[in-house]
Write an enzyme that holds these catalytic residues in place. Sequence first.
Site, PDB file in Angstrom:
ATOM      1  N   ARG A  84       0.607  -1.095   0.248  1.00 56.91           N
ATOM      2  CA  ARG A  84      -0.254   0.283   0.208  1.00 56.91           C
ATOM      3  C   ARG A  84       0.825   1.252   0.101  1.00 56.91           C
ATOM      4  O   ARG A  84       2.104   1.087   0.548  1.00 56.91           O
ATOM      5  CB  ARG A  84      -0.563   0.123   1.770  1.00 56.91           C
ATOM      6  CG  ARG A  84      -1.763   1.494   1.401  1.00 56.91           C
ATOM      7  CD  ARG A  84      -2.125   0.991   2.246  1.00 56.91           C
ATOM      8  NE  ARG A  84      -3.721   2.389   2.321  1.00 56.91           N
ATOM      9  CZ  ARG A  84      -4.142   2.933   3.538  1.00 56.91           C
ATOM     10  NH1 ARG A  84      -3.765   1.942   4.945  1.00 56.91           N
ATOM     11  NH2 ARG A  84      -5.345   3.783   3.712  1.00 56.91           N
ATOM     12  N   ARG A  93      -4.718   4.618  -3.786  1.00 55.25           N
ATOM     13  CA  ARG A  93      -3.922   4.338  -2.683  1.00 55.25           C
ATOM     14  C   ARG A  93      -4.375   1.745  -3.360  1.00 55.25           C
ATOM     15  O   ARG A  93      -5.335   2.645  -4.293  1.00 55.25           O
ATOM     16  CB  ARG A  93      -4.420   3.980  -1.233  1.00 55.25           C
ATOM     17  CG  ARG A  93      -6.434   3.428  -1.593  1.00 55.25           C
ATOM     18  CD  ARG A  93      -6.999   5.108  -1.237  1.00 55.25           C
ATOM     19  NE  ARG A  93      -6.564   5.866  -0.944  1.00 55.25           N
ATOM     20  CZ  ARG A  93      -6.417   6.496   0.446  1.00 55.25           C
ATOM     21  NH1 ARG A  93      -7.609   5.468   1.164  1.00 55.25           N
ATOM     22  NH2 ARG A  93      -6.344   7.601   1.181  1.00 55.25           N
ATOM     23  N   ASP A  96      -6.994  -0.743  -0.164  1.00 49.46           N
ATOM     24  CA  ASP A  96      -7.423   0.416   1.207  1.00 49.46           C
ATOM     25  C   ASP A  96      -8.598  -0.883   2.061  1.00 49.46           C
ATOM     26  O   ASP A  96      -9.463  -1.164   1.207  1.00 49.46           O
ATOM     27  CB  ASP A  96      -8.263   1.763   0.932  1.00 49.46           C
ATOM     28  CG  ASP A  96      -8.397   2.592   2.533  1.00 49.46           C
ATOM     29  OD1 ASP A  96      -7.822   2.033   2.890  1.00 49.46           O
ATOM     30  OD2 ASP A  96      -9.258   3.392   2.351  1.00 49.46           O
ATOM     31  N   ASP A  98     -11.448  -1.190   4.641  1.00 52.00           N
ATOM     32  CA  ASP A  98     -11.994  -0.864   5.791  1.00 52.00           C
ATOM     33  C   ASP A  98     -12.921  -1.507   6.989  1.00 52.00           C
ATOM     34  O   ASP A  98     -13.900  -2.077   6.770  1.00 52.00           O
ATOM     35  CB  ASP A  98     -12.690   1.534   5.261  1.00 52.00           C
ATOM     36  CG  ASP A  98     -11.765   1.523   5.335  1.00 52.00           C
ATOM     37  OD1 ASP A  98     -10.309   2.367   5.553  1.00 52.00           O
ATOM     38  OD2 ASP A  98     -12.352   2.675   4.425  1.00 52.00           O
TER      39      ASP A  98
HETATM   40  N1  ROI Z   1     -13.216   7.270  -3.810  1.00 49.75           N
HETATM   41  C1  ROI Z   1     -13.397   6.312  -4.500  1.00 49.75           C
HETATM   42  N2  ROI Z   1     -14.756   6.585  -5.199  1.00 49.75           N
HETATM   43  N3  ROI Z   1     -13.405   5.630  -3.905  1.00 49.75           N
HETATM   44  C2  ROI Z   1     -12.842   5.236  -2.824  1.00 49.75           C
HETATM   45  O1  ROI Z   1     -12.912   3.479  -2.154  1.00 49.75           O
HETATM   46  C3  ROI Z   1     -11.929   6.379  -1.660  1.00 49.75           C
HETATM   47  N4  ROI Z   1     -11.388   5.868  -1.114  1.00 49.75           N
HETATM   48  C4  ROI Z   1     -10.914   6.925  -0.332  1.00 49.75           C
HETATM   49  C5  ROI Z   1     -10.728   8.856  -0.980  1.00 49.75           C
HETATM   50  C6  ROI Z   1      -9.902   9.571  -1.049  1.00 49.75           C
HETATM   51  C7  ROI Z   1     -12.278   8.905  -0.181  1.00 49.75           C
HETATM   52  N5  ROI Z   1     -11.806   8.720  -1.698  1.00 49.75           N
HETATM   53  C8  ROI Z   1     -12.226   7.117  -2.272  1.00 49.75           C
HETATM   54  O2  ROI Z   1     -10.596   6.488   0.674  1.00 49.75           O
END
Ligand code: ROI
Length: 161
Positions: A84, A93, A96, A98
């Site tokens: 990452r 990234r 990610d 979450d």
């Molecule tokens: N925007 C999209 N479309 N998908 C994401 O997973 C995503 N993740 C983020 C930020 C940068 C807020 N924007 C994102 O962390």
Amino acid sequence: MIRRCFIGLGSNLDEPLKQVSDALRELAQLPQTKLLRHSQLFRSDPVGPAGQPDYINAVAEIETELTPIQLLDQLQAIEQAHQRRRIVHWGPRTLDLDILLVDSETIATERLKVPHPYMHEREFVLYPLAQIAPDLKLPDGRRLEQLLEQCPMGTLEPVAL
Ligand code: ROI
């Protein structure tokens, strides 16, 4: 104790489709954990700073005997394994992962906040989540259905694989 958790996956670097598909397989291999189901993969424009590549997102539902912090450690290990890169806040990234929800628990620690503090306003979380858990309720009693009404789908679209 077994907990049912929803995990949000996102990537916009280094072959995002592969990053997310591989991560789903890796979730299925976590110790004391069962991958129950996952949404389709979705493509969307970046939320946040513009000028970064499109994202691929998905949501997975797991059952785990790991504690929330053990789960967080495992997810961060997967992120690390995907090398990452996170150069700027809210920037591009590789992967990610979450923790969105843990049963109907509310967790408010420095390291981990559940429900995920932004999930209710993010179309790239809510629509994939609705595919696998349309009747979901948040710990505060709000129904997913209500949140969707206030969150337009925007540029989000399912990816045909
Ligand atoms: N925007 C999209 N479309 N998908 C994401 O997973 C995503 N993740 C983020 C930020 C940068 C807020 N924007 C994102 O962390």
